[in-house]
Design an enzyme around this catalytic site. Structure first.
Site, PDB file in Angstrom:
ATOM      1  N   GLU A  45       0.896  -1.154   0.000  1.00  0.00           N
ATOM      2  CA  GLU A  45       0.000   0.000   0.000  1.00  0.00           C
ATOM      3  C   GLU A  45       0.933   1.201   0.000  1.00  0.00           C
ATOM      4  O   GLU A  45       1.576   1.502   1.007  1.00  0.00           O
ATOM      5  CB  GLU A  45      -0.879  -0.020   1.254  1.00  0.00           C
ATOM      6  N   ARG A  49       1.388  10.160   0.584  1.00  0.00           N
ATOM      7  CA  ARG A  49       1.812  11.214   1.512  1.00  0.00           C
ATOM      8  C   ARG A  49       3.019  11.934   0.968  1.00  0.00           C
ATOM      9  O   ARG A  49       3.481  12.906   1.553  1.00  0.00           O
ATOM     10  CB  ARG A  49       2.193  10.604   2.865  1.00  0.00           C
ATOM     11  N   LYS A 133     -11.126  -0.860   6.383  1.00  0.00           N
ATOM     12  CA  LYS A 133      -9.924  -0.748   7.216  1.00  0.00           C
ATOM     13  C   LYS A 133     -10.394  -0.337   8.618  1.00  0.00           C
ATOM     14  O   LYS A 133     -11.393   0.382   8.757  1.00  0.00           O
ATOM     15  CB  LYS A 133      -9.039   0.325   6.582  1.00  0.00           C
TER      16      LYS A 133
HETATM   17  C1  3PG Z   1       0.024   4.432   8.677  1.00  0.00           C
HETATM   18  O1  3PG Z   1      -0.780   5.284   8.959  1.00  0.00           O
HETATM   19  O2  3PG Z   1       1.185   4.667   8.311  1.00  0.00           O
HETATM   20  C2  3PG Z   1      -0.442   3.035   8.702  1.00  0.00           C
HETATM   21  O3  3PG Z   1      -1.638   2.954   9.379  1.00  0.00           O
HETATM   22  C3  3PG Z   1       0.573   2.127   9.280  1.00  0.00           C
HETATM   23  O4  3PG Z   1       0.631   2.267  10.637  1.00  0.00           O
HETATM   24  P1  3PG Z   1       1.878   1.693  11.413  1.00  0.00           P
HETATM   25  O5  3PG Z   1       3.056   2.542  11.026  1.00  0.00           O
HETATM   26  O6  3PG Z   1       1.512   1.832  12.873  1.00  0.00           O
HETATM   27  O7  3PG Z   1       2.046   0.254  11.005  1.00  0.00           O
END
Ligand code: 3PG
Length: 214
Positions: A45, A49, A133
């Protein structure tokens, strides 16, 4: 659910752990994709960002056609278009944005929006979704919360993401309400930045083994 969406969610379930990646430089997409493939979690995924997200999706999709590459942190329909044009096979969002969900459903693009409350999940069901999710999983009540809400909303299945790691992922994956977990612990930004793709591959392998042991 369309056949295409069904196939994508079946692959999520088969892979079990979906690495959530933040790429600051698209040049890292190829070695990261290789580490994910060789480590045994052939999915990513790629979060919108950073400016490198779109190109990273393009590189991973074309270099690794068997990999399930999608876009995360999708906040606009314009990003949906860019992600899909780059080769994204699915869209993940942090929250339940009806506009994005409808936009994807109308175009048969598999979409998995973030939800946290029974109200948001009910809304997701009304929109026609069966897979959501659960974000940020650990902060929002974790497995206990999924079990409690899932007992009422029996048609929904969950992808907990946020705070999942090697210590708690197995407990999540043992619950059949959960179709996969998302997480970044095996693909941390500092490891990517430092070019530690062998280390990433080892961590991916460990995660893939945890998944297999369920
Ligand atoms: C994120 O927002 O980067 C994802 O939800 C992953 O979360 P994590 O870094 O706690 O695995």
């Amino acid at each position: 659910m369309s056949a295409k969406t069904d196939e994508v969610f079946s692959r999520f379930e088969e892979i079990g752990i979906i690495p959530v990646v933040v790429l600051n430089d698209a040049k890292d997409a190829e070695p990261l994709g290789k580490a994910l493939m060789e480590g045994g979690l052939p999915a990513a995924e790629v979060t919108f960002r950073t400016d490198a997200a779109e190109e990273s999706i393009r590189i991973m999709s074309s270099n690794f056609p068997d990999m399930l590459v999608g876009a995360g942190t999708v906040l606009t329909t314009e990003q949906v278009d860019r992600a899909v044009a780059a080769g994204a096979k699915f869209i993940v969002a942090p929250g339940l944005d009806e506009e994005i969900v409808k936009y994807c459903l109308e175009r048969d693009i598999p979409v998995c929006p973030g939800t946290q409350t029974a109200s948001e999940m009910t809304k997701a069901l009304k929109l026609g979704l069966t897979h959501v999710k659960f974000f940020p999983a650990e902060n929002a009540g974790g497995l206990k919360m999924i079990k409690a809400i899932g007992a009422a909303l029996t048609k929904l299945r969950f992808m907990p993401t946020g705070g999942i790691n090697a210590d708690n992922v197995s407990d999540y994956l043992k619950d059949d309400k959960i179709f996969c977990c998302g997480g970044s612990w095996m693909v941390k930004g500092d490891m990517i930045k430092a070019g530690k793709f062998d280390e990433i591959k080892e961590k991916v392998k460990e995660a893939a083994e945890l998944r297999k042991s369920i």
